[in-house]
Enzyme design. Structure first.
Site, PDB file in Angstrom:
ATOM      1  N   ASN A  47       0.811  -1.219   0.000  1.00  0.00           N
ATOM      2  CA  ASN A  47       0.000   0.000   0.000  1.00  0.00           C
ATOM      3  C   ASN A  47       0.847   1.274   0.000  1.00  0.00           C
ATOM      4  O   ASN A  47       0.319   2.363  -0.204  1.00  0.00           O
ATOM      5  CB  ASN A  47      -0.946  -0.001   1.207  1.00  0.00           C
ATOM      6  CG  ASN A  47      -2.050  -1.029   1.062  1.00  0.00           C
ATOM      7  OD1 ASN A  47      -2.349  -1.480  -0.050  1.00  0.00           O
ATOM      8  ND2 ASN A  47      -2.639  -1.426   2.163  1.00  0.00           N
TER       9      ASN A  47
ATOM     10  N   ASP B 274      -7.632  -3.464   7.567  1.00  0.00           N
ATOM     11  CA  ASP B 274      -6.953  -4.549   6.863  1.00  0.00           C
ATOM     12  C   ASP B 274      -6.457  -5.650   7.789  1.00  0.00           C
ATOM     13  O   ASP B 274      -5.930  -6.660   7.324  1.00  0.00           O
ATOM     14  CB  ASP B 274      -5.770  -3.998   6.052  1.00  0.00           C
ATOM     15  CG  ASP B 274      -6.206  -3.386   4.738  1.00  0.00           C
ATOM     16  OD1 ASP B 274      -7.387  -3.543   4.368  1.00  0.00           O
ATOM     17  OD2 ASP B 274      -5.381  -2.735   4.076  1.00  0.00           O
TER      18      ASP B 274
ATOM     19  N   ARG C 271      -2.332 -11.128  -4.343  1.00  0.00           N
ATOM     20  CA  ARG C 271      -2.357  -9.701  -4.647  1.00  0.00           C
ATOM     21  C   ARG C 271      -1.631  -8.886  -3.577  1.00  0.00           C
ATOM     22  O   ARG C 271      -1.193  -7.762  -3.854  1.00  0.00           O
ATOM     23  CB  ARG C 271      -3.805  -9.190  -4.757  1.00  0.00           C
ATOM     24  CG  ARG C 271      -4.540  -9.632  -6.001  1.00  0.00           C
ATOM     25  CD  ARG C 271      -5.894  -8.943  -6.101  1.00  0.00           C
ATOM     26  NE  ARG C 271      -5.765  -7.530  -5.816  1.00  0.00           N
ATOM     27  CZ  ARG C 271      -6.415  -6.890  -4.847  1.00  0.00           C
ATOM     28  NH1 ARG C 271      -7.235  -7.540  -4.059  1.00  0.00           N
ATOM     29  NH2 ARG C 271      -6.238  -5.598  -4.660  1.00  0.00           N
TER      30      ARG C 271
END
Length: 815
Positions: free
Chosen positions: A23, A317, A409
């Protein structure tokens, strides 16, 4: 399609090196579009999203190469963006990754035009890009959306703006931050996100020649420059990857050292795991900070509640991973998802493994410890995949996690890193793997012939939803749901008043609840301030302050009971009058704050939202807010000024502790009420039960289908934060009576009593109804309800006001 096959039950021991943050890497890659000179980014995680973003940059005219590190877990990107005559981020690349929207700001800033497909990503809830587009339009961009693409252009350079984001958004902050570096003038971004990944992006931009102040704060000041240059930059470590491994050790037991991570980026998780019973050690290593987590087999975990919030709050998250951990903790955990509205998709898969949990909207309740048993489960999104892996490390037998392309991912070599610390986990190709099946309820319960859970098993087993009113038959399947008891003294402590940085303290009362205000002033040993409120026939309100408040520290008490609009308007006018009279500080004291979080609901319960009320109070001049037992504690986040929430639990606790509680169970009316009820049960040191409600059709009301817990032959105390029409209380009382409850008493914070509440409650067969005076209860109503007991909150609010005036923490009042 690849799968992970896990044999559970192996403690984790060894070292794991944390990879770079996905991120942080993605916005840094997008920032390379801002210059034609070479940008070298190292410590990029070797995950699918990084490779996809590089392909997006190549489609936009960037020369890009990726070099793998020897361990294969990280990459170095070398980028040089010459540009394209028609910069376009195509759908085929963008559809799998939401972060691709981050190229929009840099393209507009440098080239003056961009075409970007509307983004995709995990299906965890609505994440609209309107915050990005609104700010860019204010900067002079012309934006159109057609055929699934954002078409943006600007004549000349983007223009600087002073912009306040409507709500905290990581992506919008990153996009506008990068755009502002080349904009004309000085841009100020307020209510900017505080995530560490934004700080890393800002540091990269500074290394490229950008002028940015306020890095790490909620206000960023960016002075635009003509051009940026190349640089080399190492991306920060991934706090979510580190947090995932911490959760894995907490759940599966072991002793693991994480190399190259920043503890301050994980403070909320570290605090949670330490309070749960894990041992956390922070130290300096050769590659930077290290974290060591220890939990030996046999060492019990304690259940803890979690609410996800923007940084520095608990990360959304890591919510799924912590839910997997809490399946192994003793007691009840209440998990509130405060960011996304669709992020409990992993819950059903955890149930397949044997987890005892229920979800209701934004709330999940987890009862543990649960004996998980391996079976085949399906990953639904990136972080859900990690949660299922953690559960598989704990589960007995073989667990197969399918659809792990989600996992790829965001995690670089997760199974290899876990193998390195002793986990039995293997990646296999598509096709049939193993024969793991979901265990039967009997296997999960492992009950003895008497039907009670065997030693070491959870003391509640949640079965599948069964519609209809068969509560007596269903209740036989559930044993008491015990809550970890508290050994600390009940109630709140006294206060010692010190000096104040503000002037003389004064307390004023609005007209909605003068009895409570007088009680507060009496408790504090001071008179109420003099004022006059006039209400005219045309509904206008006039407030006159009749004493000197210049440089005073003023507290205004006004309960937002019906009529809500009138009382709110009076409070706003009163605050405005005090501000005009030069009060140094004004604290709005709102014993009852009924405004709904309509941004998280399909329909607001009332016509005005909590966020709007927070803005109105601040606009009127309030410097602080003090309230009690909010229906949604996240509402405190709507206030930009300091806001404090008192809990009425000690007041109700002290009352019920005068009763015989030897055969008592506290009952929550639904999952949403379980958090407050759980605290109440802990204070009383009694078991807790939950009425399970399910919605079987979108057009139907929720139905009560079971009781999680046991009340047969016991005294039941229904606990909730608010009682309106009384319908839920009446239904709950009926259920408890049908299941054999000996008596039914009710403890409620806010007695709203709307509609036909009197008739409904009088027919509910209650032994006692105990409420606080946060909302005034008329003598007529008290007379008509002989089983009603009203408890005073004057001492609670009085002590809180004294503490605020003396500059002391309110949290110290609550045990």
């Amino acid at each position: 399609m690849d799968r992970l096959v896990i044999q559970g039950g192996h403690p984790l021991r060894g070292r794991i090196r944390v990879s770079g943050a996905k991120n942080a890497a993605l916005p840094c890659l997008a920032a390379a579009l801002l210059t034609a000179e070479p940008v070298v980014l190292s410590n990029l995680p070797a995950v699918a999203d990084i490779r996809t973003m590089v392909k997006v940059l190549q489609a936009l005219g960037t020369e890009a190469s990726l070099e793998a590190h020897p361990d294969g877990f990280e990459l170095t990107a070398r980028l040089a963006c010459a540009g394209s005559e028609d910069p376009k981020a195509p759908y085929d690349l963008v559809k799998t990754m939401r972060a691709s929207i981050l190229v929009l700001g840099p393209l507009l800033a440098r080239f003056g035009k961009a075409t970007v497909s509307l983004p995709g990503g995990c299906a965890i809830g609505a994440r609209p890009v309107n915050l990005h587009l609104e700010a860019l339009e204010r900067m002079g961009a012309r934006i159109e959306i057609s055929h699934g693409y954002i078409h943006a252009s600007v004549k000349g350079r983007l223009k600087a703006i002073d912009h306040t984001f409507e709500k905290v958004s990581v992506g919008a902050t990153e996009n506008i931050l990068t755009a502002a570096t080349l904009a004309e003038g000085t841009t100020i971004l307020r209510n900017a996100a505080l995530e560490p990944e934004i700080g890393d992006l800002a540091q990269l931009l500074v290394e490229m020649g950008a002028q940015i102040e306020g890095i790490g704060t909620g206000t960023l000041t960016i002075t635009g420059v003509q051009q940026l240059h190349g640089c080399e930059h190492a991306v920060i470590a991934d706090r979510i990857e580190a947090g995932t491994y911490l959760c894995a050790v907490a759940a599966a037991c072991g002793d693991v050292v994480l190399d190259r991570c920043e503890p301050e980026h994980l403070r909320s998780l570290l605090d949670l795991l330490e309070r749960s019973g894990c041992v956390i050690t922070e130290r300096m290593g050769q590659e930077g900070r290290q974290l060591r987590i220890q939990r030996e087999p046999g060492q019990k975990l304690r259940s803890k509640d979690v609410t996800t919030l923007p940084f520095p709050g608990f990360p959304t998250d890591l919510q799924a991973q912590v839910m997997a951990v809490m399946t192994q903790a003793c007691g009840i955990s209440v998990i509130n998802e405060g960011i996304f509205e669709n992020r409990f998709q992993h819950a059903m898969e955890l149930e397949r493994l044997g987890a005892n949990l229920r979800t209701d909207g934004h709330t999940a309740i987890v009862a543990g410890p649960a004996d998980l048993t391996g079976c085949t489960v399906m990953a639904t999104d990136l972080r859900a995949s990690a949660a299922l892996v953690i559960a598989g490390l704990v589960a007995a037998g073989e667990t197969i996690v399918d659809r792990i392309y989600h996992l790829d991912r965001g995690y670089s070599g997760l199974e290899k890193k876990l193998q390195g610390v002793g986990a039995s986990i293997e990646r296999v190709g598509g096709g049939k793997v193993g024969t793991a099946q979901a265990p039967s309820p009997a296997q999960r319960r492992r009950a003895d012939p008497g039907g009670r859970p065997a030693s070491g098993t959870p003391d509640v087993t949640v079965g599948p939803p069964v519609p209809g009113p068969g509560f007596r038959a269903l209740s036989a399947r559930f044993s008491p749901l015990h809550v970890t008891t508290s050994t600390r003294p009940v109630g709140y402590t006294g206060v010692t008043i010190g000096g104040s940085m503000f002037g003389e303290m004064k307390v004023f009362s609005g007209s909605s609840h003068p009895e409570l205000a007088r009680g507060i002033a009496t408790h504090m040993g001071m008179p109420l301030g003099r004022l006059k409120v006039t209400r005219f026939s045309n509904e206008n309100i006039k407030v006159k302050i009749e004493e000197n408040v210049r440089e005073a520290d003023v507290f205004v008490i006004q309960s937002s009971c019906p009529p809500v609009s009138d009382n709110l308007m009076e409070m706003l006018i009163l605050i405005d009058a005090l501000k005009f009279a030069s009060a140094a500080r004004i604290t709005a004291v709102l014993p009852y704050f009924p405004y709904a979080r309509s941004d998280k609901k399909d329909e607001a319960r009332i016509s005005i939202t909590a966020r709007l009320v927070a803005d109105l109070l601040e606009t009127a001049g309030a410097d602080r807010v003090l309230t009690m037992t909010l229906h949604a504690p996240q509402i405190l986040g709507f206030f930009r000024k300091p806001a404090d929430q008192l809990l009425a639990t000690p007041i109700l606790t002290n009352y019920f502790l005068t009763k015989d509680l030897s055969n008592t169970t506290v009952v929550a009316t639904d999952a949403g009420a379980a958090k407050f009820a759980g605290h109440f049960a802990k204070r009383l040191s009694v078991p807790m039960a939950i009425i399970d409600k399910r919605r079987f059709d979108d057009s139907e009301k929720a139905q009560s289908v079971a009781l999680i817990g046991d009340v047969q032959g016991r005294d039941a105390i229904i606990y909730d934060d608010e009682i309106a029409t009384g319908g839920s209380i009446k239904e709950a009382a009926r259920i408890l009576r049908e299941l054999g409850a000996k008596s039914v008493r009710v403890g409620v914070t806010h007695p709203v009593f709307s509609g036909n509440a009197l008739e409904t409650l009088n027919s509910a067969n209650l032994d006692e109804l105990v409420v606080t005076d946060s909302i005034p209860v008329s003598p007529e109503r008290q007379k008509a309800m002989p089983y009603l007991k009203v408890l005073s909150t004057a001492a609670l609010f009085g002590d809180a006001i004294l503490r605020i005036h003396g500059g002391r923490s309110i949290s110290e009042m609550m045990d």
